[in-house]
Design a protein around this motif. Structure first.
Motif, short mmCIF file in Angstrom:
data_model
loop_
_atom_site.label_atom_id
_atom_site.label_comp_id
_atom_site.label_asym_id
_atom_site.label_seq_id
_atom_site.Cartn_x
_atom_site.Cartn_y
_atom_site.Cartn_z
N PHE A 1 0.81 -1.16 0.11
CA PHE A 1 0.08 0.10 0.05
C PHE A 1 0.92 1.24 -0.04
CE2 PHE A 1 -2.57 -2.99 2.22
CZ PHE A 1 -3.84 -3.11 1.35
N GLY A 2 0.49 2.16 -0.61
CA GLY A 2 0.90 3.57 -0.37
C GLY A 2 2.09 4.27 -1.43
N SER B 1 -4.67 11.12 -0.16
CA SER B 1 -5.06 10.66 0.97
C SER B 1 -6.00 9.51 1.27
CB SER B 1 -5.66 11.95 1.83
OG SER B 1 -6.38 12.64 1.10
N THR B 2 -6.67 9.18 -0.02
CA THR B 2 -7.25 7.74 -0.02
C THR B 2 -6.49 6.80 -0.07
OG1 THR B 2 -9.01 8.90 -1.54
CG2 THR B 2 -8.91 6.50 -1.52
N LEU B 3 -5.42 6.96 -0.76
CA LEU B 3 -4.33 5.64 -0.79
C LEU B 3 -3.63 5.67 0.48
CD1 LEU B 3 -2.56 6.75 -4.22
CD2 LEU B 3 -3.99 4.93 -3.70
N GLU C 1 -5.26 6.36 3.49
CA GLU C 1 -6.47 5.63 4.08
C GLU C 1 -6.36 3.96 3.84
OE1 GLU C 1 -7.54 6.68 6.82
OE2 GLU C 1 -6.97 8.84 6.67
N ALA C 2 -6.14 4.07 2.60
CA ALA C 2 -5.97 2.60 2.32
C ALA C 2 -4.97 1.77 2.93
CB ALA C 2 -6.00 2.22 0.75
N ALA C 3 -3.79 2.26 2.97
CA ALA C 3 -2.53 1.81 3.79
C ALA C 3 -2.96 1.69 5.35
CB ALA C 3 -1.46 2.88 3.54
N ARG C 4 -3.68 2.60 5.74
CA ARG C 4 -3.98 2.39 7.24
C ARG C 4 -4.97 1.54 7.52
NH1 ARG C 4 -3.87 8.08 6.50
NH2 ARG C 4 -2.15 9.01 7.41
N ALA C 5 -5.95 1.05 6.52
CA ALA C 5 -6.88 0.08 6.73
C ALA C 5 -6.31 -1.27 6.46
CB ALA C 5 -8.20 0.10 5.76
N GLY C 6 -5.41 -1.19 5.64
CA GLY C 6 -4.56 -2.44 5.13
C GLY C 6 -3.76 -2.98 6.30
N ALA C 7 -3.17 -1.95 7.17
CA ALA C 7 -2.39 -2.22 8.37
C ALA C 7 -3.05 -2.82 9.21
CB ALA C 7 -1.65 -1.11 8.73
N THR C 8 -4.43 -2.43 9.44
CA THR C 8 -5.44 -2.89 10.51
C THR C 8 -5.72 -4.28 10.16
OG1 THR C 8 -5.99 -0.58 10.71
CG2 THR C 8 -7.55 -2.37 11.71
N GLY C 9 -5.89 -4.33 8.90
CA GLY C 9 -6.29 -5.75 8.51
C GLY C 9 -5.35 -6.76 8.67
N LEU C 10 -3.84 -6.64 8.21
CA LEU C 10 -3.10 -7.44 8.47
C LEU C 10 -2.65 -7.76 10.12
CD1 LEU C 10 -0.50 -5.86 5.80
CD2 LEU C 10 -1.54 -8.06 5.74
#
Ligand code: PMV
Length: 296
Positions: free
Chosen positions: A12-13, A196-198, A200-209
């Motif tokens: 991500f990112g 900023s959407t990218l 947020e995708a990185a933050r959500a991805g980190a939470t998922g991992l």
């Protein structure tokens, strides 16, 4: 003197990291190994089977990177085992720089990162530093950079399964980064919101991992890829690969790295068995990919 460092895959990112958003990257099991000893300037570069160093590739060749990392090459014999395919978005030049610095005896993650950034600037122009950071930390990381302030953190994660590969031709990172810079100048708010959407995708991805939630990671990958596609960064060969991966049961898939006409891609699967199915589905279409398990 010997040093080894892994290639990387950005989950991500990519691009957004250039503008201060967080990015997530993981090391590959594929490595670059540099062996140097006093000698007469011999350089032996061994590439992964089936790959070639493009004649006019835009990134710096191994000799230029080695010279910056090791100093005068005429008094050394150097062997490079490039286990990471060059010019694909797998961070081969950063891995080469880091492996050479380790061979030279440079120690400490921070010192290695400073030195690797200076070495790698020949290949990249103004790189964010995510490639050498992943090669140095050699584990999944969260990377963030604001100006000279670089933050690298180990990522907490439950076991996960990626399928990684390349499709089409990677045109080099610097021109693609420059193209996004021009777009941002033309439409600062629009491109700012895409970035900023990218992030947020990185933050959500980190939470998922962290939670071991492959479905959430996959959803974040799909959204990131939609934004990257809208920015013109997902080439047709990569789109085809992503479609095959989704058909084979990927929770999500996206381009990875600089992108453009082609380059790397990554997909997350819920299990080793489904990931292997993804690799087979791509092979049927002549697309090379492999399964990387993490924490398994
Ligand atoms: O090295 P590549 O081609 O995977 O690209 C790195 C990711 C970018 O964000 C596009 C550039 C950078 O320096 O961070």
């Amino acid at each position: 003197m010997k040093g080894a460092a892994p290639g990387k895959i950005i989950l991500f990112g990519e691009h957004a990291v250039v503008y201060g958003e967080p990015a997530i990257a993981a090391p590959l099991s594929k490595k670059v190994v540099v062996t140097a000893r006093p000698g007469t300037g011999k350089l032996d570069v061994r590439l992964p089977r089936g790959t070639k160093l493009p004649a006019e590739h835009r990134a710096a060749g191994p000799a230029a990177l080695l010279e910056r990392a090791l100093g005068d090459l005429s008094v050394l014999d150097v062997r490079v085992d490039l286990g990471v395919a060059p010019m694909a978005g797998f961070g081969s030049s950063a891995a080469l720089a880091v492996a050479a610095l380790i061979a030279r005896g440079v120690k400490g993650n921070r010192r290695l990162l400073d030195r690797a950034l200076a070495v790698e600037a020949v290949a990249h122009g103004r790189p964010s530093g995510i490639d050498p950071a992943t090669a140095i930390w050699a584990q999944p990381i969260r990377f963030e950079r604001r100006g000279d302030d670089i933050r690298v953190r180990k990522l907490a994660f439950e076991p996960f399964h990626l399928v990684i590969g390349t499709a089409g031709v990677h045109g080099g990172t610097a021109p693609v980064v420059a193209q996004i810079g021009e777009l941002r100048e033309a439409a600062p708010k629009l491109i700012g919101s895409a970035m900023s959407t990218l992030g947020e995708a990185a933050r959500a991805g980190a939470t998922g991992l962290k939670k071991g939630d492959a479905v959430l990671v996959g959803r974040a990958m799909r959204i990131a890829n939609g934004v990257l596609d809208a920015l013109g960064l997902v080439g047709d060969p990569v789109k085809d690969a992503l479609a095959h991966l989704h058909a084979a049961g990927a929770e999500g898939a996206k381009m990875s790295g600089a992108g453009g006409t082609g380059g790397a891609f990554v997909a997350i699967f819920g299990s080793a068995a489904t990931a292997r199915r993804g690799v087979r589905a791509l092979a049927k279409h002549g697309i090379h990919a492999w399964h990387e398990p993490y924490g398994v």
